[in-house]
Design an enzyme around this catalytic site. Structure first.
Site, mmCIF file in Angstrom:
data_model
loop_
_atom_site.group_PDB
_atom_site.id
_atom_site.type_symbol
_atom_site.label_atom_id
_atom_site.label_comp_id
_atom_site.label_asym_id
_atom_site.label_seq_id
_atom_site.Cartn_x
_atom_site.Cartn_y
_atom_site.Cartn_z
ATOM 1 N N GLY A 160 -4.337 11.120 6.696
ATOM 2 C CA GLY A 160 -3.286 12.131 6.851
ATOM 3 C C GLY A 160 -2.107 11.633 7.671
ATOM 4 N N MET A 206 -12.024 4.345 4.938
ATOM 5 C CA MET A 206 -11.049 4.852 5.904
ATOM 6 C C MET A 206 -11.584 4.613 7.320
ATOM 7 S SD MET A 206 -8.417 6.061 4.250
ATOM 8 C CE MET A 206 -7.605 6.459 5.798
ATOM 9 N N MET A 224 -4.285 10.541 -1.632
ATOM 10 C CA MET A 224 -4.962 11.507 -0.766
ATOM 11 C C MET A 224 -4.578 12.886 -1.269
ATOM 12 S SD MET A 224 -4.304 9.409 2.730
ATOM 13 C CE MET A 224 -2.996 8.464 1.956
ATOM 14 N N HIS A 253 -2.885 4.725 -2.940
ATOM 15 C CA HIS A 253 -3.975 5.469 -2.298
ATOM 16 C C HIS A 253 -3.645 6.948 -2.391
ATOM 17 C CE1 HIS A 253 -6.063 6.339 1.856
ATOM 18 N NE2 HIS A 253 -6.715 6.887 0.841
ATOM 19 N N GLY A 261 -0.054 -0.150 8.631
ATOM 20 C CA GLY A 261 1.205 0.585 8.594
ATOM 21 C C GLY A 261 1.991 0.381 9.865
ATOM 22 N N SER A 262 1.659 1.147 10.891
ATOM 23 C CA SER A 262 2.452 1.115 12.123
ATOM 24 C C SER A 262 2.397 -0.250 12.810
ATOM 25 C CB SER A 262 2.012 2.226 13.075
ATOM 26 O OG SER A 262 0.634 2.214 13.253
ATOM 27 N N GLY A 266 -6.466 2.126 8.237
ATOM 28 C CA GLY A 266 -6.252 2.971 9.404
ATOM 29 C C GLY A 266 -6.498 2.263 10.715
ATOM 30 N N GLY A 267 -5.461 2.191 11.538
ATOM 31 C CA GLY A 267 -5.633 1.630 12.880
ATOM 32 C C GLY A 267 -5.890 0.127 12.903
ATOM 33 N N MET A 288 0.189 11.758 -0.165
ATOM 34 C CA MET A 288 -0.515 12.884 0.475
ATOM 35 C C MET A 288 0.035 14.197 -0.047
ATOM 36 S SD MET A 288 -0.409 11.611 4.416
ATOM 37 C CE MET A 288 -0.876 9.933 4.871
ATOM 38 N N HIS A 347 0.846 -1.202 0.000
ATOM 39 C CA HIS A 347 0.000 0.000 0.000
ATOM 40 C C HIS A 347 0.880 1.249 0.000
ATOM 41 C CE1 HIS A 347 -3.885 1.981 0.862
ATOM 42 N NE2 HIS A 347 -3.226 2.773 1.702
ATOM 43 N N GLY A 379 -0.256 8.097 9.901
ATOM 44 C CA GLY A 379 -0.250 6.725 10.390
ATOM 45 C C GLY A 379 -0.387 6.731 11.902
ATOM 46 N N GLY A 380 -0.607 5.562 12.457
ATOM 47 C CA GLY A 380 -0.582 5.418 13.911
ATOM 48 C C GLY A 380 -1.778 5.971 14.661
HETATM 49 C C1 DX5 Z 1 -3.599 7.150 6.576
HETATM 50 C C2 DX5 Z 1 -3.103 6.246 5.489
HETATM 51 C C3 DX5 Z 1 -2.917 4.860 5.958
HETATM 52 C C4 DX5 Z 1 -1.831 4.710 6.995
HETATM 53 C C5 DX5 Z 1 -2.267 3.633 7.928
HETATM 54 O O1 DX5 Z 1 -3.939 8.389 6.057
HETATM 55 O O2 DX5 Z 1 -4.013 6.215 4.425
HETATM 56 O O3 DX5 Z 1 -2.697 3.950 4.892
HETATM 57 O O4 DX5 Z 1 -0.582 4.365 6.464
HETATM 58 O O5 DX5 Z 1 -1.393 3.626 8.997
HETATM 59 P P1 DX5 Z 1 -1.764 2.839 10.327
HETATM 60 O O6 DX5 Z 1 -1.921 1.401 9.967
HETATM 61 O O7 DX5 Z 1 -0.586 3.133 11.195
HETATM 62 O O8 DX5 Z 1 -3.042 3.442 10.866
HETATM 63 ZN ZN ZN Z 2 -3.788 4.484 2.863
#
Ligand code: DX5
Ligand code: ZN
Length: 225
Positions: A148, A143, A74, A72, A204-205, A183-184, A43, A39, A150-151
């Site tokens: 915007g 979403m 944004m 993705h 992500g995180s 997300g999350g 941004m 992914h 991660g984490g």
């Molecule tokens: C957030 C991104 C996500 C982000 C997810 O705006 O679109 O793809 O990387 O990160 P985690 O898994 O840490 O929420």
């Molecule tokens: Zn994303």
């Protein structure tokens, strides 16, 4: 159940949480992992209050991987950059419904570039926004945080939205639509999301901050199918 409607479910690690100074090793780790998708979070500092990375980073990753690149966007007015993302190695291009006044046209533009087409929805955007395009989509991204960063903490309403979207897809007969949650995502919500009808879970995180990212990806994959 809605979750059994399509067979192939998978995690998609987000390189947003990777170590950008070691991108070759991070990409190699993903190549060796159970993840079929990577992914890519782009941004622009306008659609979302943060700037991540753009074409050079996507091209660098594309050069080092054969995995499916799930991009993705944004960004405002993504139609300006679709062909450049395709040329940079994107396999899936997902735009935000909120950023596209001519959403239908933008979806056709993505397909004309030979990519799969996705549309993302912010937490405050109802799934009904997709009613008139869902038949054309390869992917719908829900979403589960405000985009915007991660984490952030998972917003549980995403589970209800997933169920509604799976139902909508069924009604129009789009049996190949993939539902992606972003997300999350952690092991605390992965099973619930897959069971609600999600096909792809972005992480992500949770992956990159873990002691053993490859093992964490395998763990997310283990509850997928
Ligand atoms: C957030 C991104 C996500 C982000 C997810 O705006 O679109 O793809 O990387 O990160 P985690 O898994 O840490 O929420
Ligand atoms: Zn994303």
């Amino acid at each position: 159940t809605a979750g059994s409607r399509r067979p192939m479910k998978l995690p998609a690690p987000s390189v947003l949480a990777a170590d950008f100074a070691n991108l070759a090793q991070e990409t190699q780790m993903l190549n060796e992992s159970a993840a079929a998708w990577i992914h890519i979070d782009v941004m622009d500092g306008v659609f979302v209050p943060n700037i991540s990375f753009g074409f050079p980073v996507l091209e660098a990753i594309a050069k080092h991987t054969t995995k499916f690149l799930d991009c993705h966007l944004m960004i405002e007015k993504p139609e300006r950059y679709i062909s450049q993302f395709a040329a940079s190695g994107a396999n899936m291009i997902t735009v935000h419904a909120e950023a596209c006044p001519h959403l239908h046209r933008t979806i056709q533009q993505i397909k004309a570039e030979g990519c799969l087409a996705g549309v993302a929805l912010n937490p405050g955007t109802p799934v009904s926004v997709l009613e008139d395009v869902i038949g054309d989509l390869d992917l719908a991204l829900i979403m589960s945080v405000n985009p915007g960063f991660g984490g952030q903490k998972f917003i549980p309403n995403a589970i209800q939205k997933t169920k509604r979207l799976a139902e909508m897809a069924k009604q129009v007969g789009n049996t190949t639509l993939k539902i992606e949650i972003d997300g999350g995502v952690t092991m605390a919500n992965a099973s619930d999301l897959y069971q609600a009808g999600a096909d792809v879970l972005v992480a992500g995180s949770f992956v990159f901050a873990s002691n053993d990212p490859k093992a964490t990806i395998a763990e997310l994959f283990s509850v997928a199918n």
